[in-house]
Design an enzyme around this catalytic site. Structure first.
Site, PDB file in Angstrom:
ATOM      1  N   GLU A  67      33.926  35.308  23.217  1.00 36.61           N
ATOM      2  CA  GLU A  67      33.443  34.848  21.513  1.00 36.61           C
ATOM      3  C   GLU A  67      33.870  36.865  21.186  1.00 36.61           C
ATOM      4  O   GLU A  67      33.323  37.353  21.572  1.00 36.61           O
ATOM      5  CB  GLU A  67      32.556  35.027  21.535  1.00 36.61           C
ATOM      6  CG  GLU A  67      31.752  33.534  22.362  1.00 36.61           C
ATOM      7  CD  GLU A  67      32.635  32.198  21.969  1.00 36.61           C
ATOM      8  OE1 GLU A  67      33.166  32.839  20.234  1.00 36.61           O
ATOM      9  OE2 GLU A  67      32.339  31.454  22.204  1.00 36.61           O
ATOM     10  N   CYS A 101      28.516  38.339  15.008  1.00 35.96           N
ATOM     11  CA  CYS A 101      29.809  38.907  14.460  1.00 35.96           C
ATOM     12  C   CYS A 101      29.714  37.736  13.589  1.00 35.96           C
ATOM     13  O   CYS A 101      31.216  37.340  13.046  1.00 35.96           O
ATOM     14  CB  CYS A 101      30.346  37.490  16.358  1.00 35.96           C
ATOM     15  SG  CYS A 101      29.614  38.297  17.605  1.00 35.96           S
ATOM     16  N   LYS A 131      25.816  40.025  33.160  1.00 35.16           N
ATOM     17  CA  LYS A 131      25.150  41.553  32.818  1.00 35.16           C
ATOM     18  C   LYS A 131      25.303  42.139  31.572  1.00 35.16           C
ATOM     19  O   LYS A 131      25.819  41.204  30.542  1.00 35.16           O
ATOM     20  CB  LYS A 131      26.821  42.504  33.046  1.00 35.16           C
ATOM     21  CG  LYS A 131      26.636  44.147  33.462  1.00 35.16           C
ATOM     22  CD  LYS A 131      27.539  45.130  32.453  1.00 35.16           C
ATOM     23  CE  LYS A 131      28.082  44.942  31.122  1.00 35.16           C
ATOM     24  NZ  LYS A 131      26.563  45.455  30.399  1.00 35.16           N
ATOM     25  N   GLU A 169      35.510  44.990  10.818  1.00 37.31           N
ATOM     26  CA  GLU A 169      33.412  44.271  11.031  1.00 37.31           C
ATOM     27  C   GLU A 169      32.514  45.447  10.704  1.00 37.31           C
ATOM     28  O   GLU A 169      32.878  46.829  11.419  1.00 37.31           O
ATOM     29  CB  GLU A 169      33.093  43.881  12.193  1.00 37.31           C
ATOM     30  CG  GLU A 169      32.877  42.528  12.814  1.00 37.31           C
ATOM     31  CD  GLU A 169      32.102  42.083  13.774  1.00 37.31           C
ATOM     32  OE1 GLU A 169      32.306  40.843  14.000  1.00 37.31           O
ATOM     33  OE2 GLU A 169      32.909  43.071  14.310  1.00 37.31           O
TER      34      GLU A 169
HETATM   35  C1  SIN Z   1      26.931  36.527  17.467  1.00 35.54           C
HETATM   36  O1  SIN Z   1      26.815  36.365  16.648  1.00 35.54           O
HETATM   37  O2  SIN Z   1      28.093  36.704  18.711  1.00 35.54           O
HETATM   38  C2  SIN Z   1      26.014  34.678  17.918  1.00 35.54           C
HETATM   39  C3  SIN Z   1      25.818  34.141  16.018  1.00 35.54           C
HETATM   40  C4  SIN Z   1      25.301  32.853  16.049  1.00 35.54           C
HETATM   41  O3  SIN Z   1      25.290  32.794  17.382  1.00 35.54           O
HETATM   42  O4  SIN Z   1      24.542  32.445  15.291  1.00 35.54           O
END
Ligand code: SIN
Length: 530
Positions: free
Chosen positions: A299, A333, A224, A430
């Site tokens: 994640e 992230c 998805k 964040e």
């Molecule tokens: C992400 O922001 O979830 C992945 C970043 C990355 O793979 O460096």
């Protein structure tokens, strides 16, 4: 359990239903000529002639409309133009995709590892052969600059290449028995059907980082993708079919996120959920997976500290912080969320960093020289504005930027803000945008305390020339990833993942395989009989 927060809540409409009797390609052409500027039309028609512009979901190897004909608009965040209208699917389509994946699992998991490896390798070759078109698709629907988008294709494809190789290395164990007439074995077997829920910030790489190891282990998947960026996922799935990954092994459904999420969670046939996205949604998925005791890999969000010590090489620290902060306009992230600078180098760093950041060219990702694209949508800009206002109202000072870009839309000026403290939203959460908050510290202990003072634990960065400090601080940081004198550390060969509320499990590397494997212990008795 409702998953109202899985990505954007899709607004499905019936706008294209009148055209639904026309052949697929014709319908796409109609859309282009109606909605797009001439420039976008030329990119779009190049994509269309490559056969990679897909707008239907993929279920059991068949490109499929939503059963009720609903569609969903996909926009170019740089211009607001509608790029395409894709099938807006829900619970029924997801259940069919799960059944297809379940059927395909029976044969895919029985292939030899070498055979699965060959097909994955072919998929990798095709992804790389279409690097330019896939890059264009990413820029079109996600906004990142074309060069960065092409980089994502290389990065995304690398997971398929890596796991094509790892497929052949799923070794078990033989354990010395405790009784003379016994033999003990450990087998590793695929988990089964996997639901992969992926975000918009890496429309390709977050799919391949999950689907690569899943397929390599013998699992099948229902993907998805984010409703904001489904086109790259559909193009990648088309290439998977062309590579000989059998129908049903890779399915894609997008549209009504809560319904799709709920169907994946409810099905006993889905044995694992893998998710990249917000911590809030990750928690809901983890709770929802409890109903059928599914495995989960998560994640989730980060709050990455980037610590610059007095003894750092200033040029290295500037280059690394720039990359860690402004990659994908701050929308990853692992982006530096707080830049902690030691007092002896603070002013020098702030000055040199401002000079570097003011050179970052903002604009449409298709324009030459642009390194900062738009933010994904209006909500993202609103969030940045709220965080900025909060910081300024509590005494922080804007050194650079600090407002929407004159280009309009969702463009935001690359921003540096100083005198930030741990009470401000900018340090607590964040920001997911091009804002670098500077925080001052005195000692190494204080820096470690500030860095760890968060529920998140994904990535951290340190800049220092002191080897002993490198070890001490890396060990003390409560994070899954640590970059030392380097701002971009992601690679297919190293484990990616967080601790604390940044998630569970690891992606990429040999450890990424374990997430898709069950361990089975076999005890052979009565071995002394002839
Ligand atoms: C992400 O922001 O979830 C992945 C970043 C990355 O793979 O460096």
């Amino acid at each position: 359990m409702s998953l109202g927060g899985v990505g954007r809540i899709a607004i499905c409409g019936y706008r294209r239903i009148l055209a639904s009797h026309l052949p697929h390609v014709q319908r796409i052409t109609l859309q282009f000529s109606r909605q797009m500027s001439t420039e976008m039309q030329s990119v779009a028609s190049r994509l269309q002639s490559s056969g990679l512009l897909r707008t239907q979901g993929l279920i059991g190897g068949k490109w499929t409309n939503a059963y009720d004909g609903k569609t969903l608009e996909v926009n170019n965040p740089a211009t607001g133009e509608i790029i395409a209208e894709v099938a807006c699917m829900g619970r029924k389509e997801t259940n069919d995709a799960i059944s297809s994946a379940f059927d395909a699992y029976k044969s895919w998991s029985k292939l030899t590892a070498a055979e699965r490896s060959k097909r994955l390798r072919k998929w990798y070759d095709l992804l790389m052969a279409h690097q330019e078109e896939l890059g264009q698709l990413i820029t079109l629907e996600q906004g990142k600059p074309l060069k960065e988008a092409m980089g994502e294709v290389g990065y995304g494809a690398s997971f398929i290449e890596f796991f094509a190789e790892e497929a052949k290395r799923v070794y078990g164990d033989i354990i010395p028995p405790t009784l003379p007439d016994r033999r003990l074995f450990v087998l590793k077997q695929p988990v089964g059907v996997v639901g992969a829920i992926t975000p918009w910030n890496f429309p390709l790489a977050m799919i391949t980082r999950k689907v690569g190891p899943a397929l390599a282990c013998g699992c099948t998947v229902v993907i998805k993708p984010s409703e904001l960026t489904p086109l790259t996922a559909l193009a990648a799935a088309e290439l998977a079919l062309q590579a000989g990954i059998p129908p049903g092994a890779v399915n894609v459904v997008m549209g009504n996120a809560p319904d799709i999420g709920d169907a994946l969670l409810a099905s006993p046939q889905v044995r694992k959920i893998t998710f990249t996205g917000s911590t809030a949604v990750g928690k809901k998925l983890m709770a929802g997976a409890a109903g059928t005791v599914k495995r989960v890999s998560l994640e989730l969000g980060g709050n990455a500290p980037c610590i610059v010590f007095d003894d750092a090489d200033l040029d290295v620290a500037i280059k690394g912080t720039l990359a860690a902060k402004f990659r994908n306009s701050g929308q990853t992230c692992v982006c530096a969320n707080r830049v902690l600078v030691q007092e002896g180098i603070y002013d020098k760093f702030a000055d040199a960093f401002s000079k570097a950041v003011q050179n970052l060219k903002v604009g449409d990702g298709f324009r030459e020289g642009v390194v900062q694209g738009p933010l994904i949508n209006e909500a993202a800009v609103n969030k940045v504005e709220t965080f900025l206002q909060d910081a300024v109202s509590k005494g922080a000072k804007v050194l650079l930027g600090g407002k929407r870009h004159s280009l309009g839309m969702t463009f935001y000026e690359p921003t540096i803000i100083s005198d930030v403290n741990s009470e401000m939203l900018l340090s607590r959460e964040e920001v997911f945008g091009p804002v670098a908050p500077l925080l001052r510290f005195k000692t190494e202990e204080e820096a470690i305390h500030m860095a760890n003072d968060t529920n998140a634990g994904l990535a951290a960065y340190i800049f220092t020339n002191n080897v002993q400090r490198t070890w001490r601080v890396s060990e003390a940081l409560e994070y899954g990833l640590v970059g030392v004198n380097e701002g971009i550390i992601s690679t297919e060969v190293a484990p990616f993942g967080g601790i604390k509320q940044s998630g569970l499990g690891r992606e990429g590397s040999k450890y990424g395989m374990d997430e898709y494997l069950e361990i089975k212990y076999v005890c052979l008795g009565d071995m002394n009989r002839n």
